[in-house]
Design an enzyme around this catalytic site. Structure first.
Site, PDB file in Angstrom:
ATOM      1  CB  CYS A 181      -0.902  -0.012   1.227  1.00  0.00           C
ATOM      2  SG  CYS A 181      -1.823   1.524   1.453  1.00  0.00           S
ATOM      3  CG  ASP A 188      -1.877  -4.393  -1.068  1.00  0.00           C
ATOM      4  OD1 ASP A 188      -2.586  -4.518  -0.058  1.00  0.00           O
ATOM      5  OD2 ASP A 188      -1.575  -3.286  -1.553  1.00  0.00           O
TER       6      ASP A 188
END
Length: 274
Positions: A181, A188
């Site tokens: 992120c 992620d």
């Protein structure tokens, strides 16, 4: 301001339990697209499929209801919706008395306004047979015995195709996609399918390229568009589709799909990691 650093990400947040569409935080796609040379008209079509697993509201008698929600945000929309803001917005229905049909229409209206384009919404009962566990089809890249020591930034120099060989039509799959992120630095995790027709893509180079996203800071949608653009520039396939299925965070998973085929419409399979 509609830049990531002004979003609710990474900030202490009071979780509202009443409806508030102002919680939705749009982020323009244009700036990140300019970084990778994407301008209008877009070189791809596609959609971002969101699955929401934490949607609840009250019926007219005050009894809680729950549903699985699917949102389809067109890739041509001017804005993405920041994921924590969507979670906060959805949580705002938890103490609202509203019928399912009215909830559906409210979601369509608010999400479309935030994205700047029509967003499709589907609500399903948790018992509905619409999310069977499956996997994206394709030849798995991950078992190649490679030495890898490059974990970012993304290195398109690894990508190549053999233009002296006969064209192939194939799908290649990796579960090793990881990025971060851009605001919180949280990882992620995703699986990515690359389906194409054209000169055979070097599979070792493709896997090295995907692994080079490992410390890269970018939203899901932006990573998939970067992969698409780099493959088109380096390998020049006749047709190309890039589809990533990311793992869930905060009750949401985000699954961007980009394709040279404007008629292509992805299914929404739930993978083992989701």
């Amino acid at each position: 301001m509609s830049t990531p650093e002004h979003s609710p990400l990474g900030k202490t947040t009071l979780y509202a339990d009443r409806y508030d569409p102002s919680l939705l935080f749009p982020i323009p796609r244009a700036q990140k697209r300019l970084e990778i040379g994407v301008v209008e008209p877009l070189p791809f079509s596609g959609v971002d499929i969101w699955n929401a697993y934490e949607l609840s509201w009250l019926d007219a008698r005050g009894k809680p209801q729950v549903a699985l929600a699917e949102f389809r945000v067109p890739a041509a929309s001017p804005d993405i919706i920041e994921s924590k803001s969507l979670k906060l917005y959805l949580n705002g229905f938890s103490q609202e008395r509203i019928e399912a049909a009215a909830l559906h229409d409210t979601l369509v209206r608010d999400l479309s306004a935030a994205a700047g384009a029509p967003v499709e919404v589907a609500l399903r009962a948790p018992s509905a047979q619409g999310h069977a566990i499956t996997d994206l089809p394709g030849t798995l890249l991950d078992d190649q015995p490679l030495e890898i020591d490059d974990y970012g930034p993304p290195n398109a120099g690894y990508l190549s195709a053999d233009h002296n060989a006969a064209p192939v039509e194939e799908a290649l799959l990796s579960h090793l996609l990881r990025s971060n992120c851009p605001v919180t630095g949280q990882p992620d995790w995703g699986s990515v399918q690359i389906a194409y027709r054209g000169a055979p893509i070097d599979q070792a180079g493709l896997l090295r390229y995907l692994v080079s996203f490992r410390t890269h800071n970018e939203f899901h949608e932006q990573c998939v568009e970067r992969i698409f653009v780099d493959l088109m520039a380096r390998c020049a396939p006749e047709r190309l589709t890039v589809y990533a299925r990311y793992t869930r965070r905060g009750g949401l998973d985000i699954n961007p799909f980009r394709s040279t085929d404007p008629a292509a419409m992805p299914d929404n399979p739930r993978t083992a990691r989701q």
